[in-house]
Write an enzyme that holds these catalytic residues in place. Sequence first.
Site, short mmCIF file in Angstrom:
data_model
loop_
_atom_site.label_atom_id
_atom_site.label_comp_id
_atom_site.label_asym_id
_atom_site.label_seq_id
_atom_site.Cartn_x
_atom_site.Cartn_y
_atom_site.Cartn_z
N ASP A 1 80.06 6.14 -31.88
CA ASP A 1 81.23 6.09 -31.64
C ASP A 1 81.66 5.07 -30.35
O ASP A 1 82.63 4.47 -30.28
CB ASP A 1 81.62 7.34 -30.87
CG ASP A 1 81.78 8.58 -31.90
OD1 ASP A 1 81.38 8.18 -33.09
OD2 ASP A 1 82.09 9.64 -31.66
N LYS B 1 96.92 19.04 -59.00
CA LYS B 1 98.16 19.01 -58.35
C LYS B 1 98.19 19.26 -56.97
O LYS B 1 97.81 20.50 -56.23
CB LYS B 1 99.30 20.00 -59.13
CG LYS B 1 100.77 19.76 -58.38
CD LYS B 1 101.52 20.25 -59.24
CE LYS B 1 102.97 19.83 -59.15
NZ LYS B 1 103.38 20.15 -57.58
N ARG C 1 109.26 10.52 -50.78
CA ARG C 1 109.93 10.76 -52.00
C ARG C 1 111.40 10.81 -51.86
O ARG C 1 112.21 10.16 -52.52
CB ARG C 1 109.35 11.74 -52.87
CG ARG C 1 110.26 11.85 -54.14
CD ARG C 1 109.39 13.08 -54.98
NE ARG C 1 110.12 13.21 -56.17
CZ ARG C 1 110.76 14.22 -56.55
NH1 ARG C 1 111.10 15.13 -55.17
NH2 ARG C 1 111.70 14.36 -57.48
N CYS D 1 90.02 50.72 -25.76
CA CYS D 1 89.77 51.37 -24.50
C CYS D 1 90.97 51.90 -23.61
O CYS D 1 90.80 52.58 -22.53
CB CYS D 1 88.78 50.67 -23.67
SG CYS D 1 89.63 49.03 -22.89
S1 IVH Z 1 101.70 12.04 -60.88
C1 IVH Z 1 105.63 10.46 -62.97
N1 IVH Z 1 99.64 13.36 -59.84
O1 IVH Z 1 103.86 16.77 -57.61
C2 IVH Z 1 104.59 11.49 -62.63
N2 IVH Z 1 102.04 13.89 -58.94
O2 IVH Z 1 106.14 18.72 -58.55
C3 IVH Z 1 103.99 10.88 -61.20
N3 IVH Z 1 101.99 15.57 -57.21
O3 IVH Z 1 106.79 14.91 -56.69
C4 IVH Z 1 103.03 11.93 -60.51
N4 IVH Z 1 100.02 16.14 -57.46
O4 IVH Z 1 104.34 14.01 -56.13
C5 IVH Z 1 101.24 13.20 -59.87
N5 IVH Z 1 97.77 14.69 -59.07
C6 IVH Z 1 99.28 14.51 -59.08
C7 IVH Z 1 100.16 15.12 -58.24
C8 IVH Z 1 101.31 14.76 -58.43
C9 IVH Z 1 101.09 16.36 -56.92
C10 IVH Z 1 103.44 15.83 -57.17
C11 IVH Z 1 104.29 14.78 -57.35
C12 IVH Z 1 105.66 15.22 -57.70
C13 IVH Z 1 105.45 16.60 -57.68
C14 IVH Z 1 106.04 17.39 -58.83
#
Ligand code: IVH
Length: 700
Positions: free
Chosen positions: A46, A132, A153, A430
């Site tokens: 570090d 996901k 987004r 206690c």
């Molecule tokens: S691909 C056109 N891959 O879930 C599709 N999305 O509920 C492009 N998300 O807003 C997205 N994990 O941002 C993709 N492994 C993953 C993901 C993912 C989470 C999000 C995504 C989207 C939301 C939809």
Amino acid sequence: MQQYSLFSDPAAEAHGKAAARAGELRAEITRHNRLYHQLDAPEITDEAYDALYRELEAIEKEFPDLRTEDSPTRRVGGAVLPYLETMPHRERMYGLDNVFSAEEWAAFAERAAKALPEASGGETSCWWADPKLDGLACEITYVNGVMTQALTRGDGEVGEVVTEAMRTVRNLPLRLEGPGPFPERIDIRGEVLMFRREFEELNARQDALGQKRFANPRNAAAGSLRQLDTAVTASRGLRFLAYSLGSVSEDGPAWETHSGLMKAFAAWGFDTPPGGSLCRNADEALACFARFEAERDELPFEIDGVVFKIDDLEAQRAIGFTARAPRFAVAWKFTSRKAETRLRRLVVQVGRTGVLTPVAELEPVSLGGVVVSRATLHNEDEIRRLDIREGDAVIIQRAGDVIPDVLGPVLAKRPEGLPEFRFPETCPSCGSPVFRREGESAHRCVNLACPAVVRRSIMHFVSKAGLDVDGIGEKMVEMLIESGRVATPADLFTLTKEELMGFDRMGEVSAAKCVDMLDLARRNAGLVRFIAALGIRQVGEQTARTLAARYSDMDALASASAEELQTLPDVGPEVARCIRDFFENEANRSLLESVRLLGLWPRHEEQRAQAQGAPAGRRILFTGTLSRPRDEYRRMAEAAGAAVMSGVSKKLDWLVAGDDPGSKLEKARALGIPVLDEEGFLALLAGTDPQDLQRNDVPV
Ligand code: IVH
């Protein structure tokens, strides 16, 4: 007219040199950042890293024009924005449709196949599956390989500009890695996440500051990213995992598959969702889903399903989007681990440090395959915030942990007249009054003789976090305390085999083993483990190490003032005060006197070296593949008073080499450092004089 060559002007020359050095430093620091934050394989200390960083900072301060957009110094944040601007996405960021069962997934896959043009024969061929991620989606723009903008987004069309905040995200490349060429412009999409560990640390800090806890890592990630003061974002340890592509300029590579795209992302230095893989048919997709569901708790962050995308990018383009989501991708969500049940009782438990923790006793309910009857509630403020009352119908959720959280009551189902919960004013164990210190969210019982506190302190003393005595469990400690025979950790070491045999289910063999184990722990205890065992508030293993390195024994530590303690690394005013409080307490002093009389009085490494010979006070390094986990050997060496090193230097006393030892062995040999194999190391611990140790042949 006088001609100036670039280097006849001293100012220009200095600037040129600084520019070159800044370039080197940026590359070097970026490399070390990646080694540290992404690959978990740091190459420098570090301190060495800090030195590089400060050098770059100094150059950028002197020559502000050298402060580039991709400079790692931008990662600390500090820009304070008046508000978050918004900006349209070049291409809309769609959401995903969800499916919840194998049937729904099959129906989706069939629809996708039908939507494909005749030319492909309705073949979707492969699906790419990845977890996901439960965070928030974000789009990062790179212009000629340099990160220039980040947008959340938002509503899919327009996002918030979070460029400065995203720069603080340590695993996000500020410049694409590799030789290029890079597209003139590319938008890379992914998820911003807070890992569980950072989430828990954040909530612990919120508790300590008396501020509101974050409900889950997703909210915490969103709140941390959408900060006007980006230094706050920097302190939250967010990460970015890249999973798809937005718009690309025309000179961009012509990727054919999503899997190819993910490889390119990784080569450019992005982290991508772990476990992503190709599924060639429906069976593989099912197996893949099952695998992610089974392994979800082992991931360091939360996921709530599996995303399937057609791997062929041409096919993706061909079938396109519905009004709200792609036809080529879908999220198969895990079955919810939320459930509704009734809160029978709110009980309050007392921990080792006297902190009172409310626990919800529930009507048993099945949750993701586990029957749950208890849930945590953290503290009084949490109960107030949620307004949970005994008798309420409540929603509980199991995230990563086995113990679920209570999300809140179902107010519509609240029976009339349920009284608000009142936190006890006296300790449930206690009966002494409890205190809540200003600015803290915890209530404490400060009675040192409180049976609950005593039981937990004794448990801690012998647990892995303390002296690590094998074979003494919670049940036994409870039994010993109840019998009145044991009231402090010191009492454990005076137990005889005969006494133990008088207890329920204690045969001669187990009684003898207990006595032996305690005796072994007493004789071998090192100062670090001993300090950690005492359970001084705010003093965990790391601080115990710091203290043991500085003070020769407990007498020396006891006489250190709070000011002196604060000169040590990682010891701030709060920790120093806890250490002082510990020694000023009569009961603690008397505990120390008792263990000293029993011969449990570890000393600082060097003094131990004289007292016991062999490993104490010496430096050991492990290399190669060993038959037991490296961590276990490290602990054994440390318990014997040795210091475990991470690199070969002249100061090293022994190198312990396993199979395939590599360059460390060569280096040690070159420096004439004695090399032991595992047996040699164990013999050393057993007290054999190292001079007598045969150097077993270690393969080079
Ligand atoms: S691909 C056109 N891959 O879930 C599709 N999305 O509920 C492009 N998300 O807003 C997205 N994990 O941002 C993709 N492994 C993953 C993901 C993912 C989470 C999000 C995504 C989207 C939301 C939809």
